[in-house]
Design an enzyme around this catalytic site. Structure first.
Site, short mmCIF file in Angstrom:
data_model
loop_
_atom_site.label_atom_id
_atom_site.label_comp_id
_atom_site.label_asym_id
_atom_site.label_seq_id
_atom_site.Cartn_x
_atom_site.Cartn_y
_atom_site.Cartn_z
N LYS A 1 0.83 -1.21 0.00
CA LYS A 1 0.00 0.00 0.00
C LYS A 1 0.87 1.26 0.00
CE LYS A 1 -4.00 -2.02 2.41
NZ LYS A 1 -4.79 -1.99 3.67
N ALA B 1 -1.04 1.45 6.33
CA ALA B 1 -1.23 0.46 7.39
C ALA B 1 -2.16 -0.64 6.93
CB ALA B 1 -1.80 1.14 8.64
N ASP B 2 -2.03 -1.79 7.56
CA ASP B 2 -2.97 -2.88 7.32
C ASP B 2 -3.23 -3.61 8.63
OD1 ASP B 2 -4.38 -4.43 5.06
OD2 ASP B 2 -3.52 -6.00 6.32
N THR B 3 -4.50 -3.84 8.91
CA THR B 3 -4.90 -4.50 10.15
C THR B 3 -5.46 -5.89 9.85
OG1 THR B 3 -5.39 -2.38 11.22
CG2 THR B 3 -6.40 -4.34 12.19
#
Length: 209
Positions: free
Chosen positions: A56, A78-80
């Site tokens: 990303k 960010a990635d959760t």
């Protein structure tokens, strides 16, 4: 925005924007990055979160390079990920997906991982992974049916929103709460500050507002 470097948030998530605003930062631009979020075969949750956050960030950086006003900005992605053991739960879009997630999480412990990836003005990549342990209460059929009906689960990792009604299911949380919402604030600000971004620049205006 004169007096500080440009800041780009590589996300279209209202939750991440709200958390960044909470920290006193107003992004100069939002650059959501469309990447393939299909887990690779055998990919563990930590590696999956790290890979997506970096992808990303790279897509957003490519877009920023094409914009004269944003070139040289700090870019944050960010990635959760919500996981039970090695199993990665989806960002539920369908009712059946959300129902399966909630049944799996009911009465159990799970982990929430958020990988944050910062691109500096010199285009260096800095990355951190934050883990929070969460325990859900045992959900009744009525709990699940009512939650599905409210629609809050849509688009949420693991099929629930800790900052909403889904927060009433959490018995115990060990670690960063903001990580579960979508962006670990302490670690994000530490990363930005460590790379020279003036994280306190907007604090006075935020308080006065």
């Amino acid at each position: 925005m004169i007096g500080r470097p440009k800041f780009v948030l590589a996300s279209g998530s209202p939750r991440r924007l709200a958390l960044v605003n909470q920290a006193g930062i107003e992004p100069d631009a939002l650059k959501p990055s469309d990447v393939d979020e299909t887990p690779k075969r055998g990919e563990i949750p930590r590696a999956y979160a790290n890979r997506l956050a970096k992808e990303k960030a790279q897509v957003a950086l490519d877009n920023v390079r094409l914009d004269d006003e944003l070139r040289g900005a700090y870019v944050l992605a960010a990635d959760t990920v919500v996981a039970v053991g090695r199993r990665i739960l989806p960002k539920a879009e369908l009712l059946d997906e959300a129902q399966q997630c909630l049944r799996l999480l009911s009465g159990r412990n799970h982990r929430v991982y958020t990988s944050i990836c910062l691109v500096t003005p010199r285009e260096s990549f800095r990355q951190r992974l934050v883990e929070t342990r969460v325990r859900f209460k045992r959900l009744t059929s009525e709990d699940i049916e009512s939650y599905l009906a409210c629609g809050e689960w849509r688009g949420k990792a693991g099929g629930y929103a800790a900052q909403g009604i889904g927060g009433t299911f959490i018995v115990k949380l060990v670690g960063s709460y903001s990580n579960v919402v979508g962006l670990p604030l302490y670690e994000t600000m530490a990363l930005l500050g460590g790379e020279g971004y003036p994280i306190r620049f907007g604090w006075l205006n935020t308080v006065l507002a």
